[in-house]
Design a protein around this motif. Structure first.
Motif, PDB file in Angstrom:
ATOM      1  N   ASP A  65       0.881  -1.179   0.000  1.00 46.03           N
ATOM      2  CA  ASP A  65       0.000   0.000   0.000  1.00 46.03           C
ATOM      3  C   ASP A  65       0.914   1.224   0.000  1.00 46.03           C
ATOM      4  O   ASP A  65       1.549   1.556   1.001  1.00 46.03           O
ATOM      5  CB  ASP A  65      -0.908  -0.032   1.241  1.00 46.03           C
ATOM      6  CG  ASP A  65      -1.975   1.062   1.204  1.00 46.03           C
ATOM      7  OD1 ASP A  65      -1.959   1.884   0.265  1.00 46.03           O
ATOM      8  OD2 ASP A  65      -2.809   1.100   2.124  1.00 46.03           O
ATOM      9  N   ILE A  66       0.984   1.874  -1.167  1.00 47.26           N
ATOM     10  CA  ILE A  66       1.991   2.917  -1.385  1.00 47.26           C
ATOM     11  C   ILE A  66       1.417   4.301  -1.057  1.00 47.26           C
ATOM     12  O   ILE A  66       0.376   4.675  -1.600  1.00 47.26           O
ATOM     13  CB  ILE A  66       2.453   2.919  -2.870  1.00 47.26           C
ATOM     14  CG1 ILE A  66       2.765   1.508  -3.370  1.00 47.26           C
ATOM     15  CG2 ILE A  66       3.615   3.877  -3.064  1.00 47.26           C
ATOM     16  CD1 ILE A  66       4.059   0.947  -2.937  1.00 47.26           C
ATOM     17  N   GLY A  67       2.115   5.044  -0.221  1.00 45.65           N
ATOM     18  CA  GLY A  67       1.597   6.357   0.212  1.00 45.65           C
ATOM     19  C   GLY A  67       0.403   6.134   1.114  1.00 45.65           C
ATOM     20  O   GLY A  67      -0.645   6.757   0.968  1.00 45.65           O
TER      21      GLY A  67
ATOM     22  N   GLU B 194      -3.956   4.866  -2.704  1.00 47.51           N
ATOM     23  CA  GLU B 194      -5.093   5.797  -2.717  1.00 47.51           C
ATOM     24  C   GLU B 194      -4.614   7.226  -2.490  1.00 47.51           C
ATOM     25  O   GLU B 194      -3.960   7.529  -1.490  1.00 47.51           O
ATOM     26  CB  GLU B 194      -6.113   5.400  -1.636  1.00 47.51           C
ATOM     27  CG  GLU B 194      -6.774   4.066  -1.927  1.00 47.51           C
ATOM     28  CD  GLU B 194      -8.044   3.823  -1.117  1.00 47.51           C
ATOM     29  OE1 GLU B 194      -8.683   4.794  -0.661  1.00 47.51           O
ATOM     30  OE2 GLU B 194      -8.392   2.638  -0.941  1.00 47.51           O
ATOM     31  N   GLY B 195      -4.919   8.082  -3.460  1.00 48.28           N
ATOM     32  CA  GLY B 195      -4.630   9.511  -3.317  1.00 48.28           C
ATOM     33  C   GLY B 195      -3.171   9.837  -3.100  1.00 48.28           C
ATOM     34  O   GLY B 195      -2.849  10.796  -2.391  1.00 48.28           O
TER      35      GLY B 195
ATOM     36  N   ALA C  67      -4.233  -0.996  -8.176  1.00 52.54           N
ATOM     37  CA  ALA C  67      -5.438  -0.221  -7.855  1.00 52.54           C
ATOM     38  C   ALA C  67      -5.014   1.128  -7.305  1.00 52.54           C
ATOM     39  O   ALA C  67      -4.375   1.203  -6.250  1.00 52.54           O
ATOM     40  CB  ALA C  67      -6.294  -0.965  -6.834  1.00 52.54           C
ATOM     41  N   VAL C  68      -5.339   2.194  -8.048  1.00 50.93           N
ATOM     42  CA  VAL C  68      -4.899   3.532  -7.646  1.00 50.93           C
ATOM     43  C   VAL C  68      -6.036   4.533  -7.790  1.00 50.93           C
ATOM     44  O   VAL C  68      -6.868   4.414  -8.699  1.00 50.93           O
ATOM     45  CB  VAL C  68      -3.702   4.038  -8.499  1.00 50.93           C
ATOM     46  CG1 VAL C  68      -2.487   3.151  -8.324  1.00 50.93           C
ATOM     47  CG2 VAL C  68      -4.059   4.161  -9.962  1.00 50.93           C
ATOM     48  N   SER C  69      -6.064   5.515  -6.897  1.00 52.13           N
ATOM     49  CA  SER C  69      -6.992   6.622  -7.116  1.00 52.13           C
ATOM     50  C   SER C  69      -6.197   7.858  -7.497  1.00 52.13           C
ATOM     51  O   SER C  69      -5.085   8.079  -6.992  1.00 52.13           O
ATOM     52  CB  SER C  69      -7.885   6.854  -5.896  1.00 52.13           C
ATOM     53  OG  SER C  69      -7.145   7.286  -4.783  1.00 52.13           O
ATOM     54  N   GLU C  70      -6.783   8.644  -8.408  1.00 51.26           N
ATOM     55  CA  GLU C  70      -6.023   9.717  -9.066  1.00 51.26           C
ATOM     56  C   GLU C  70      -6.963  10.852  -9.444  1.00 51.26           C
ATOM     57  O   GLU C  70      -8.084  10.604  -9.927  1.00 51.26           O
ATOM     58  CB  GLU C  70      -5.360   9.117 -10.335  1.00 51.26           C
ATOM     59  CG  GLU C  70      -4.948  10.077 -11.421  1.00 51.26           C
ATOM     60  CD  GLU C  70      -3.628  10.796 -11.148  1.00 51.26           C
ATOM     61  OE1 GLU C  70      -3.137  10.751  -9.997  1.00 51.26           O
ATOM     62  OE2 GLU C  70      -3.105  11.423 -12.081  1.00 51.26           O
ATOM     63  N   LEU C  71      -6.520  12.085  -9.232  1.00 48.00           N
ATOM     64  CA  LEU C  71      -7.322  13.261  -9.571  1.00 48.00           C
ATOM     65  C   LEU C  71      -7.721  13.226 -11.051  1.00 48.00           C
ATOM     66  O   LEU C  71      -6.860  13.086 -11.918  1.00 48.00           O
ATOM     67  CB  LEU C  71      -6.526  14.533  -9.281  1.00 48.00           C
ATOM     68  CG  LEU C  71      -7.346  15.823  -9.316  1.00 48.00           C
ATOM     69  CD1 LEU C  71      -8.247  15.919  -8.089  1.00 48.00           C
ATOM     70  CD2 LEU C  71      -6.442  17.035  -9.395  1.00 48.00           C
TER      71      LEU C  71
END
Ligand code: SAH
Length: 249
Positions: free
Chosen positions: A45-47, A114-115, A140-144
Motif C-alpha cells: 500500500d503505497i503512500g 489511494e490519493g 489499484a490507484v486513485s487519481e485526480l
C-alpha cells in the motif's frame, strides 16, 4: 518546523490524509477480484498515510501488507491502529519514497495506492510500480480526474498549476493500456469521500493547528487548504478522484 513537518502535524490526526472511504476501498477490492483468494496475498500500500486503506485490506483479505510512506510519523500511527485492530502481525511498515522501492521484480500480488500516486505523477508511477507485480497482479490507484471534457476556466487553471497531469478518465485509461495493463474497473469517488471523510474533519483541526504555532507558514498552509475546499464545493461536479483497477498481463 519546516513545511513538511507542519503538514504531517496537521494531517496525522485525521482518519485519512486524502479523499476516500472504506466502502469505496471495498468496492475496488471487489472489482479487482481480491475476495476469497485461495492463497495469502502479498500487497504493498503505497503512500498509505495513517493506514485508512491498509487496515481495510488487512481486515477483509487477511493479506500480508507492506505499508509504505515517506513519513515515519504516519507509519507509527498506522502501526498503533493495526495493533488496536488486531492485524499488526499482517502489516510491515516501510518508510521510503515511492520512486525508490526496495521490492524484487514480480514479487507482489497487488499494488494499492489511494490519493498518493500524484507525488510521482500517474504516468511515471504506473510505469514504475508495474515491474513489482507478478503476472496477473493487480494495480489499484486513485487519481485526480476530470469527470467531463469541459469545465470552468478557473477550475482548470487551479489544478493545471497544482497538478499538471490532471486529465479525463479516458486519458488516464489510455496510460494504463499503453503500459500493458488491462482495465478491470473504474469509478469516481462520491462527494462524501471528499467532504464528510476528509475536508470537514480537516477543517475542524485548523484552529488548533494555528494555536499551536501561529506563523506565516501555518497561516499559508491553512489558507491553501481552505482555497482547495472552497474550490471543491464550487466545482465538485467536474472532478473527483477516479479509482482505477487494472491487471498486469
Ligand atoms: N493513502 C492515504 C494517504 C493519502 S495522502 C489515504 O488515502 O488516506 C498522500 C500520502 O502520500 C501521504 O501519506 C504522504 O506522506 C505520502 N507521500 C508523499 N510523498 C511520498 C513519497 N515520495 N513516497 C511515499 N509516500 C509519499
Amino acid at each position: 518546523m519546516n513545511e513538511f513537518e507542519l503538514l504531517v502535524r496537521l494531517h496525522q490526526a485525521g482518519d485519512r490524509q486524502g479523499p476516500g472511504d472504506q466502502a469505496q476501498t471495498k468496492r475496488a477490492m471487489e472489482l479487482a477480484g481480491l475476495f476469497n483468494r485461495p492463497t495469502q496475498l502479498k500487497i504493498a500500500d503505497i503512500g498509505c498515510g495513517t493506514g485508512a486503506s491498509t487496515l481495510v485490506l488487512a481486515e477483509h483479505l487477511g493479506a500480508s501488507i507492506i505499508a509504505v510512506d515517506l513519513f515515519p510519523a504516519f507509519l507509527n500511527i498506522l502501526h498503533q491502529k493495526a495493533e488496536d485492530a488486531g492485524v499488526a502481525h499482517q502489516i510491515q511498515t516501510l518508510s521510503c519514497s515511492m520512486d525508490d522501492l526496495p521490492f524484487d521484480a514480480a514479487s507482489l500480488d497487488v499494488i494499492w495506492s489511494e490519493g498518493a500516486i500524484y507525488n510521482m505523477g500517474f504516468k511515471a508511477g504506473i510505469a514504475y510500480f508495474k515491474q513489482f507485480l507478478k503476472p496477473e497482479g493487480i494495480l489499484a490507484v486513485s487519481e485526480l480526474t476530470w469527470l467531463t471534457s469541459n469545465r470552468p476556466d478557473e477550475l482548470t487553471a487551479h489544478w493545471q498549476k497544482e497538478y499538471p497531469e490532471v486529465d479525463t478518465v479516458s486519458e488516464k485509461i489510455k496510460i494504463l493500456e499503453a503500459e500493458g495493463l488491462m482495465l478491470l474497473g473504474y469509478f469516481p469517488l462520491p462527494a462524501n469521500c471528499w467532504l464528510e471523510n476528509y475536508y470537514i474533519p480537516l477543517q475542524s483541526r485548523f484552529a488548533d493547528f494555528l494555536n499551536q504555532q501561529d506563523s506565516e507558514l501555518t497561516q499559508s498552509i491553512v489558507e491553501n487548504e481552505r482555497k482547495e475546499i472552497e474550490l471543491y464545493k464550487a466545482y465538485c461536479n467536474y472532478y473527483s478522484y477516479g479509482f482505477y483497477i487494472a491487471k498486469k498481463l
